[in-house]
Design an enzyme around this catalytic site. Structure first.
Site, mmCIF file in Angstrom:
data_model
loop_
_atom_site.group_PDB
_atom_site.id
_atom_site.type_symbol
_atom_site.label_atom_id
_atom_site.label_comp_id
_atom_site.label_asym_id
_atom_site.label_seq_id
_atom_site.Cartn_x
_atom_site.Cartn_y
_atom_site.Cartn_z
ATOM 1 C CB SER A 169 -0.956 -0.040 1.196
ATOM 2 O OG SER A 169 -1.978 0.924 1.066
ATOM 3 C CG HIS A 222 -5.507 -2.713 1.001
ATOM 4 N ND1 HIS A 222 -4.895 -2.474 -0.212
ATOM 5 C CD2 HIS A 222 -4.914 -1.852 1.881
ATOM 6 C CE1 HIS A 222 -3.990 -1.525 -0.083
ATOM 7 N NE2 HIS A 222 -3.972 -1.138 1.173
ATOM 8 C CG ASP A 281 -7.252 -3.266 -2.276
ATOM 9 O OD1 ASP A 281 -7.797 -2.304 -1.701
ATOM 10 O OD2 ASP A 281 -6.037 -3.505 -2.189
#
Length: 281
Positions: A150, A259, A226
């Protein structure tokens, strides 16, 4: 010599997980990081892989949740994971939101007040911490790789693309691939770097590739469930830039994955193998 303090040590998979803090020249205060040394480090220097974590994470997140330690021990890879922002120097508003300030250094060297005084995470992870690690631990200075998730995936891509001589292998999980097109990136860059968007480009992987920056093969894994994919991550923009400039990229899209670190654990062995092939060649 840095004032390096060991906070804890844990035996794991025949190696050791160690947590440290030290005086950082770049940050101007104390910083924390974690190190995993595989059993092979008892016999000599080993390749080392730096992991950059995402928003709200600390130096502990990857070691406890990443699912990397057993495979790293088998492959003989050291792992190093820094904290995601300065902690002991506080600034007004640094804890006002979860996506900026504490736990959200975005791996840039801030130029805008007041953040420029301590938020120098790019120089910390690309230079200061590797030099410290090479001095203090049995890691090979010629065999560094970098990866992240991320915000940390963004950081890994930027650091890897800008420092290909230092970092010989590169991968990312669900990175913020085009932060200049992302609300997270715009917020962070606008505050840390100021309103001149030209100064943002050196911290945007898509812009870097588009301008001709290249490195070895990049591996990216992205979950298609995600919740941040469409608005924040935008891997398709990096994919287009790589295709245009012939930067080798393997972008794998996985149905049903989100995620979280459950996603990261699933594909961690593939990433460690990707780095081992480059670092142990």
């Amino acid at each position: 010599m840095p004032d390096l303090t060991q906070r804890s040590l844990h035996r794991c998979f025949g190696g050791t997980v160690r947590f440290y803090e030290h005086d950082s020249r770049e940050i101007g205060g104390r910083m924390r990081f974690a190190v995993f040394l595989p059993p092979q480090a008892e016999q000599g220097k080993v390749p080392v892989l730096m992991y950059l974590a995402g928003l709200t994470c600390t130096e502990e997140t990857f070691m406890t949740k990443g699912g990397a330690l057993g495979e790293a021990a088998r492959l003989g890879l050291a792992l190093i994971a820094p904290d995601t922002s300065p902690r002991d120097r506080r600034y007004a508003g640094d804890d006002a939101s979860w996506d900026f300030g504490l736990g959200a250094g975005f791996y840039v060297d801030a130029t805008h007040e007041p953040w420029r005084q301590g938020y120098r995470m790019y120089s910390y992870v690309s230079s200061e911490l590797p030099v410290l690690a090479e001095r203090e631990f049995p890691v090979d200075s010629t065999r560094w790789g970098i990866f992240g998730h991320s915000m940390g995936g963004h950081g890994a891509l930027v650091v890897g693309l800008r420092n290909p001589d230092r970092f010989k292998s590169l991968s990312a999980f669900a990175p913020i691939a085009a932060p200049m097109q992302s609300p997270w990136g715009k917020k962070a860059f606008g505050n840390y770097l100021g309103p001149d968007q030209e100064s943002w480009r050196v911290y945007d992987a898509t812009e870097l590739v588009g301008s001709g920056r290249t490195t070895g093969p990049i591996l990216i894994d992205q979950g298609m469930s995600d919740q941040f994919l469409a608005e924040q991550l935008k891997p398709e923009l990096l994919q287009v830039a790589c295709a245009r400039t012939q930067q080798p990229l393997t972008l794998r899209r996985h149905a049903g994955y989100d995620h979280s670190y459950y996603f990261i654990q699933t594909f961690m062995p593939d990433h460690l193998a990707h780095h081992a092939r480059r670092l142990q060649a």
